[in-house]
Motif scaffolding. Sequence first.
Motif, short mmCIF file in Angstrom:
data_model
loop_
_atom_site.label_atom_id
_atom_site.label_comp_id
_atom_site.label_asym_id
_atom_site.label_seq_id
_atom_site.Cartn_x
_atom_site.Cartn_y
_atom_site.Cartn_z
N GLU A 203 35.93 -0.53 -7.83
CA GLU A 203 34.99 -0.48 -8.89
C GLU A 203 34.83 1.03 -9.84
O GLU A 203 34.77 1.34 -10.60
N ASP A 204 35.06 1.99 -8.54
CA ASP A 204 34.93 3.44 -9.04
C ASP A 204 36.25 3.78 -10.04
O ASP A 204 36.13 4.41 -11.05
N SER A 225 28.89 -0.41 -14.37
CA SER A 225 29.12 -1.33 -13.37
C SER A 225 27.84 -2.09 -13.04
O SER A 225 26.81 -1.80 -13.29
N ARG A 227 26.47 -2.33 -10.35
CA ARG A 227 25.57 -1.42 -9.53
C ARG A 227 24.76 -0.55 -10.15
O ARG A 227 23.44 -0.58 -10.16
N GLN A 228 25.41 0.04 -11.30
CA GLN A 228 24.62 1.01 -12.36
C GLN A 228 23.67 0.20 -13.38
O GLN A 228 22.71 0.66 -13.67
N SER A 229 24.00 -1.00 -13.49
CA SER A 229 23.19 -2.01 -14.31
C SER A 229 21.74 -2.33 -13.61
O SER A 229 20.92 -2.85 -14.30
N GLU A 230 21.80 -2.32 -12.24
CA GLU A 230 20.54 -2.65 -11.72
C GLU A 230 19.35 -1.62 -11.92
O GLU A 230 18.33 -2.14 -11.90
N SER A 231 19.55 -0.44 -12.26
CA SER A 231 18.63 0.44 -12.71
C SER A 231 18.72 0.99 -13.91
O SER A 231 19.75 1.63 -14.44
N GLN A 235 21.28 3.88 -15.25
CA GLN A 235 22.20 3.70 -16.08
C GLN A 235 22.11 4.15 -17.73
O GLN A 235 23.40 4.38 -18.16
N ASP A 296 26.41 10.27 -8.84
CA ASP A 296 25.57 9.02 -8.38
C ASP A 296 25.16 9.14 -7.03
O ASP A 296 23.70 8.86 -6.49
N ASP A 300 21.15 9.79 -5.33
CA ASP A 300 20.50 9.17 -4.29
C ASP A 300 19.87 10.12 -3.38
O ASP A 300 18.87 9.82 -2.64
#
Length: 698
Positions: A203-204, A225, A227-231, A235, A296, A300
């Motif tokens: 995905e990266d 992605s 994962r990015q769409s979760e926050s 994002q 990213d 974190d």
Amino acid sequence: MSLFATLSRSVAVAVMLVMTSPVALAQLAPTDEQRQAAVEIGDALRYGHYANIDFDEQWSQEAFQRYLDILDNQRGYLLKRDIEPYRHLEGHMDEVLFEGELDEAFELYNLLSDRHIARLEWLLERLDEGLSFDFESNERLEIDRENAPWASRESELDELWRKRLENDALTLALTDQDEEQIEDNLRQRYEGQLTRLNQTESEDVFGILMAAISSTIDPHTGYLSPRQSESFDIQMSLSLEGIGALLQAEGEYVKVASLVPGGPAERAGVLEPADRIIAVGQEDGEMVNVVGMRLDNVVDLIRGPKGSTVRLDVVPAQAVDMTRSHVVEITRDTVSLEDQAAHGEVIEVERNGEPHKIGVIDVPTFYVDFDAWQAGEEEYRSTTRDVAREIESLKEQEVEGIVLDLRNNGGGALQEANSLIGLFIDRGPTVQVRDAQGRIQLYGDTDAGTLYDGPLTVLTNRLSASASEIFAGAIQDYGRGLVVGTTTFGKGTVQTLNELSHGQIKLTRAKFYRISGESTQNRGVEPDITFPSLIDPERIGESSLDNALAWDTVQNVQYRRYGNPEDFIGALTAQHQKRAQTNPNFRYLERQSTLARQLREQHTSVSLNREQRQRELEAQEAEQLSLENQRRRALDLPELEEWLDARLDPSLNGEPVDGEGDEESEEEMPVDRAHVLEAAEIMLDYTHMKNAQRMAQR
């Protein structure tokens, strides 16, 4: 999706800014989901983007070059012969996108992966052999190789990395670390990068490839992605949860793009735009070096629970060498509407021995409590409502004019920009929004009457963006008041977030235009009277971003002019310049801005000779320190022994030392405060000139 006009959206998507391709040991391959997503992204760009994109051979060449630039932007891993087998992609990137033919692009990434890992292992082998640098050579290391030619032989890259290793060691040596500490720190850095490379997934790679493709079109379009769409925060704005800062990657470093108004970082006064973060630590424990770390992953590390403390090793924006860092502490917190609420004050300006009151309203962002508004609550919070209350308070205090401070205001809810303009005009259009088909939708104030019809000045800076630019531009176009400060950001585009079968795409769908027909895009709003600033427009702002959409115009709309401030600009500017010449803070800003630009232009390489490097650093910082102490002597403030102390001094942290409004503390105000005080002076000049004109007309 509602139209939001935020500076945060100008910050690029995290995956788009990954430095020189962190990779895994395993060979990565595209998935069927990614192939399908690529086709969908292609369709979205072709049929949904604002720009009329011609996916021809020229575009394909640019997209391939962008991919190479993201993979190896400093020309430190790949050889010229490594790239040749993939040169045919220059004419076929449209097939990569529209047909989902991702395999060869992934193969090129995997090749880069092998080179990256091999180079880190080469560095670790040099450390195993023991450092043997005496730092007495006359060599120099080129620090920006973005436009350097690709190396033809491995020995050329060996020589480059030998110098880089020596520079890394010298940088640590200049912070008084001994040889053992230097080796330990460098080993930790390189082993940490290897560890992170192993965590890279397919995905990266897909994200980097799509970033290369989308960024050829404009800097605000990009793939997100799952994962990015979760926050939403990460994002859309890369907001660091807990400290309130927007970050972006710049080469190997993570740079502060802007600070969230009312957030912990802004309140602490320890970070500024263009500062670079080189290490992150928790309240207890060792600092983790983040040079070369994925954006990213840095996010974190900085995120954490409310009330906890994060430590950041920061290189100031004005520093000319990465050795000049200092550690700051920020207590994580959430940012509430209360933190971002507009608030006012009264500044007394003296003329001919007589005090005059000028009101100042600070508007950090264009906000509205959507939940309360949608629930039908009568007392919901919003920018317009809060500013209205402040105006009523200032009117009761009989101020002679109002300064609306939009500095660092990155935008927010478009509806609030429209309604706020309505406090100062009696109905009328506020902004035009043009879509890809050329259709123009007109937004405006529909409420009759004005809340305040007195003299008005709008204060802006380079971080005033989107909705702030709409407001400032409308006030200027209507002739409703003055705009002073610095040219705004230039973010004049509208994005929407669209779902894909795999992830999402943020797509530029429209552009903002002033009622005069001029775009705010790229050029921003130019003030009537310009102030000096330490924010470098070549590093911060829409015009500093690659492939930013161009400035243009549409037909103007009919609107009523409320005055002609331009008639007074010449006289106001002369009065301003007369004050600025004797104002220590303004003189400092002008000279420091000029010096910083000169140092950046000169600082294209660094010496690998310790004594020479030290001399260069000391000479550069001596100039900066001299300017700061000239300012301090003029204000009867204690002088500093070292330039870096200026960043840690309480008189420069954005707040008065002894209490806001106190006469004694006015002398200890930071240079940033000088803009507010001078805006109040100009406001009073403007008021008196308008009064004199009215008297003459009678």
